[in-house]
Motif scaffolding. Sequence first.
Motif, mmCIF file in Angstrom:
data_model
loop_
_atom_site.group_PDB
_atom_site.id
_atom_site.type_symbol
_atom_site.label_atom_id
_atom_site.label_comp_id
_atom_site.label_asym_id
_atom_site.label_seq_id
_atom_site.Cartn_x
_atom_site.Cartn_y
_atom_site.Cartn_z
ATOM 1 N N MET A 101 0.909 -1.128 0.063
ATOM 2 C CA MET A 101 -0.199 0.009 0.006
ATOM 3 C C MET A 101 0.881 1.523 0.020
ATOM 4 O O MET A 101 1.896 1.399 0.782
ATOM 5 N N VAL A 102 0.463 2.100 -0.974
ATOM 6 C CA VAL A 102 1.413 3.384 -1.068
ATOM 7 C C VAL A 102 0.636 4.559 -0.755
ATOM 8 O O VAL A 102 -0.576 4.832 -1.281
ATOM 9 N N TRP A 103 0.927 5.130 0.575
ATOM 10 C CA TRP A 103 -0.035 6.233 1.131
ATOM 11 C C TRP A 103 0.425 7.660 0.554
ATOM 12 O O TRP A 103 1.558 8.113 0.683
ATOM 13 N N ALA A 114 4.452 12.981 4.944
ATOM 14 C CA ALA A 114 4.307 11.463 5.359
ATOM 15 C C ALA A 114 5.043 11.255 6.754
ATOM 16 O O ALA A 114 4.949 10.063 7.087
ATOM 17 N N ALA A 115 5.575 12.304 7.226
ATOM 18 C CA ALA A 115 6.302 12.215 8.861
ATOM 19 C C ALA A 115 5.030 12.348 9.951
ATOM 20 O O ALA A 115 5.562 12.231 10.945
ATOM 21 N N MET A 116 3.910 12.787 9.536
ATOM 22 C CA MET A 116 2.958 12.701 10.520
ATOM 23 C C MET A 116 2.848 11.471 11.272
ATOM 24 O O MET A 116 2.738 10.281 10.639
ATOM 25 N N PRO A 117 2.612 11.393 12.571
ATOM 26 C CA PRO A 117 2.759 10.337 13.388
ATOM 27 C C PRO A 117 1.373 9.605 13.031
ATOM 28 O O PRO A 117 1.081 8.290 13.110
ATOM 29 N N LEU A 118 0.314 10.089 12.512
ATOM 30 C CA LEU A 118 -1.013 9.462 12.316
ATOM 31 C C LEU A 118 -0.757 8.555 10.969
ATOM 32 O O LEU A 118 -1.328 7.567 11.058
ATOM 33 N N TYR A 119 0.188 8.692 10.271
ATOM 34 C CA TYR A 119 0.527 7.927 8.920
ATOM 35 C C TYR A 119 1.474 6.863 9.466
ATOM 36 O O TYR A 119 1.976 6.217 8.529
ATOM 37 N N ASP A 120 1.621 6.533 10.622
ATOM 38 C CA ASP A 120 2.740 5.512 10.993
ATOM 39 C C ASP A 120 2.257 4.024 10.422
ATOM 40 O O ASP A 120 1.070 3.720 10.648
ATOM 41 N N GLY A 121 2.955 3.302 9.710
ATOM 42 C CA GLY A 121 2.412 2.258 9.028
ATOM 43 C C GLY A 121 2.481 0.912 9.799
ATOM 44 O O GLY A 121 2.611 -0.087 9.154
ATOM 45 N N GLU A 122 2.905 0.890 10.992
ATOM 46 C CA GLU A 122 3.211 -0.170 11.789
ATOM 47 C C GLU A 122 1.997 -1.096 11.719
ATOM 48 O O GLU A 122 2.547 -2.476 11.620
ATOM 49 N N ALA A 123 0.901 -0.850 12.118
ATOM 50 C CA ALA A 123 -0.300 -1.685 12.229
ATOM 51 C C ALA A 123 -0.296 -2.501 10.712
ATOM 52 O O ALA A 123 -0.969 -3.577 10.733
ATOM 53 N N PHE A 124 -0.141 -1.661 9.358
ATOM 54 C CA PHE A 124 -0.383 -2.284 8.562
ATOM 55 C C PHE A 124 0.651 -3.390 8.168
ATOM 56 O O PHE A 124 0.298 -4.671 8.034
ATOM 57 N N PHE A 397 -5.886 3.431 9.612
ATOM 58 C CA PHE A 397 -4.376 3.156 10.095
ATOM 59 C C PHE A 397 -4.291 2.249 11.319
ATOM 60 O O PHE A 397 -3.326 1.840 11.732
ATOM 61 N N ASP A 398 -5.345 2.074 11.905
ATOM 62 C CA ASP A 398 -5.584 1.606 13.285
ATOM 63 C C ASP A 398 -4.527 2.218 14.329
ATOM 64 O O ASP A 398 -3.619 1.562 14.957
ATOM 65 N N ASN A 399 -4.536 3.506 14.359
ATOM 66 C CA ASN A 399 -3.673 4.255 14.936
ATOM 67 C C ASN A 399 -4.230 5.386 15.829
ATOM 68 O O ASN A 399 -4.052 6.714 15.573
ATOM 69 N N LEU A 400 -5.276 5.047 16.583
ATOM 70 C CA LEU A 400 -6.060 5.810 17.348
ATOM 71 C C LEU A 400 -5.265 6.873 18.272
ATOM 72 O O LEU A 400 -5.765 7.915 18.710
ATOM 73 N N ARG A 401 -4.199 6.265 18.810
ATOM 74 C CA ARG A 401 -3.440 6.863 19.779
ATOM 75 C C ARG A 401 -2.993 8.491 19.217
ATOM 76 O O ARG A 401 -2.838 9.441 19.840
ATOM 77 N N HIS A 402 -2.623 8.422 17.917
ATOM 78 C CA HIS A 402 -2.041 9.307 17.217
ATOM 79 C C HIS A 402 -3.006 10.231 16.559
ATOM 80 O O HIS A 402 -3.047 11.257 15.994
ATOM 81 N N GLY A 403 -4.460 9.928 16.739
ATOM 82 C CA GLY A 403 -5.309 10.761 16.083
ATOM 83 C C GLY A 403 -6.419 11.295 17.154
ATOM 84 O O GLY A 403 -7.517 11.790 16.742
ATOM 85 N N LEU A 415 -14.078 -0.252 15.678
ATOM 86 C CA LEU A 415 -14.540 0.455 14.539
ATOM 87 C C LEU A 415 -13.241 0.317 13.784
ATOM 88 O O LEU A 415 -13.219 0.307 12.750
ATOM 89 N N ALA A 416 -12.330 0.540 14.508
ATOM 90 C CA ALA A 416 -10.741 0.752 13.839
ATOM 91 C C ALA A 416 -10.434 -0.744 13.274
ATOM 92 O O ALA A 416 -9.987 -0.936 12.251
ATOM 93 N N ASP A 417 -10.611 -1.592 14.173
ATOM 94 C CA ASP A 417 -10.474 -3.130 13.772
ATOM 95 C C ASP A 417 -10.920 -3.581 12.411
ATOM 96 O O ASP A 417 -10.581 -3.858 11.540
ATOM 97 N N VAL A 418 -12.322 -2.981 12.484
ATOM 98 C CA VAL A 418 -13.313 -3.527 11.020
ATOM 99 C C VAL A 418 -12.658 -2.761 9.822
ATOM 100 O O VAL A 418 -12.722 -3.102 8.778
ATOM 101 N N MET A 419 -12.501 -1.399 10.375
ATOM 102 C CA MET A 419 -12.188 -0.547 9.054
ATOM 103 C C MET A 419 -10.880 -0.794 8.450
ATOM 104 O O MET A 419 -10.448 -1.023 7.126
ATOM 105 N N HIS A 420 -9.796 -0.935 9.530
ATOM 106 C CA HIS A 420 -8.412 -1.490 9.233
ATOM 107 C C HIS A 420 -8.196 -2.781 8.226
ATOM 108 O O HIS A 420 -7.586 -3.033 7.365
ATOM 109 N N ARG A 421 -9.080 -3.784 8.814
ATOM 110 C CA ARG A 421 -9.155 -4.987 8.107
ATOM 111 C C ARG A 421 -9.746 -4.923 6.609
ATOM 112 O O ARG A 421 -9.424 -5.637 5.620
ATOM 113 N N SER A 422 -10.772 -4.088 6.533
ATOM 114 C CA SER A 422 -11.202 -3.828 5.012
ATOM 115 C C SER A 422 -10.335 -3.239 4.163
ATOM 116 O O SER A 422 -10.330 -3.746 3.143
ATOM 117 N N TRP A 423 -9.512 -2.150 4.444
ATOM 118 C CA TRP A 423 -8.557 -1.845 3.849
ATOM 119 C C TRP A 423 -7.415 -2.738 3.232
ATOM 120 O O TRP A 423 -6.768 -2.942 2.119
#
Length: 466
Positions: A101-103, A114-124, A397-403, A415-423
């Motif tokens: 996936m390319v964000w 791309a350095a915003m903590p919200l876009y951390d790709g660790e969960a993906f 991004f399953d990244n609620l901590r930074h959102g 809700l993060a679980d189901v949305m993240h899984r769908s992507w």
Amino acid sequence: MDIIATTCRGKVRGRVRDRIATFLGIPYAAAPFGTHRFRAPAPVEPWEGVRDALEYGPTAPQRPYRPPLDQLIPDMNIPGDECLNLNVWTPDPGGGPLPVMVWIHGGSLRNGSAAMPLYDGEAFARDGVVLVSVNYRLGVEGFGVFPDAPDNRGLLDQIAALTWVRDNIAAFGGDPGNVTVCGESAGAISIAALTTSPRAAGLFHRAVLQSGPPHTVPRSRGAKTVRAMAKALHVPATAQAFAALDRERLLDVQTEVVGKADPISGGPGFDIVVDDDVVPADPPVPTADLLLGCNREEYRLWFVPGGAVDRVSALTLRLALLKFRIPGRVARLYRAARPGAKPGVILGEMATDLLLRGPLNRLADSRPARTYVYEFAWPSPVLELGACHALEIAFVFDNLRHGEALTGPGAPQPLADVMHRSWIAFAATGDPGWEAWDARRPVMVFDHPGTAVTLAPRQEELEAWL
């Protein structure tokens, strides 16, 4: 623990933590300044030895959002010339091949990184996807229209980054034959252009458009912002003249000219222009599978925090209807469905449908390939933002901590679980888990509790615009 990966231009050193390898700030093109300023992206020079990729690279020159948005969407500002860089998160650099996936971040083509903590790709990466996030030129550097410079330079940057992915992602465990490009707001608008660009053909296979429909303008319209800046700077409206100016001075004047504009209320800004090269005048219908949608109350990010929703009077609403040539029957329909709503709410709801929901639905109607449509409906309690623009990103991004600036504390993890899984499912297989768009208009409404498919939501209002 450090780890080494080999790219076409040289070796890079990343870091492994909790079984996720992260490589930050990898240059995909040369620094776009000096002789490269206002030019198409140039290849980065190869390097000897191992280059550290342990920290985020420089961000594109920009000014923060104006208050109060600067508190809700904080920008990163990392100085330096090498702003054409990207980041990679991967579970297995030596394995694969894994979906990629390319964000591409949003920000009205003048903010974000791309350095915003919200876009951390660790969960993906944790869930088996290689996530790449991209910086590209913004504002006048990336999207200013000049007679002596290539158009859509920021879009050319994105294409250069996707070319890097094609040529290098296998070294990070990714599958270059299974690339999904994803973006929100201006990032989604960029992707809509990329889906029809001959320059991007073959570089990705699926696309996700979050809160950003196809939108381009003629060169003559796109050049207006540069002309306004040139007038304020007392220089010719040419790339040569602008390249002779200090970067900070350009940002100061850019902020003066476009700083108060927003996607809902409008105003001078930067756009992708039709140039018959990167963006053809008669684009083909995209054939890639699409996942697209928007948030239920997009307008509230711009209308609510600064109090605009309360300043819109009945007279202001009538004047807006005249300005945008909105038929009276449309306004009556929206009022009838929202008895007692403030004029600012009525205007915002109509603007959301006119600029986002309607165009995205029409895009879904026009496509022969599989298209999946969603709506994000969970309302944030922060400042009465509701289901506003950009709120869904932390869930994807399953990244609620930074959102939390937008979601507040305690946002629903299910809700993060189901949305993240769908992507992830869409990136892996092309099917996010619900029915593809057809004459019934199925829309997956992400909410908590109660995520479910709804058929043709608010169809009467959307049809009123036709």
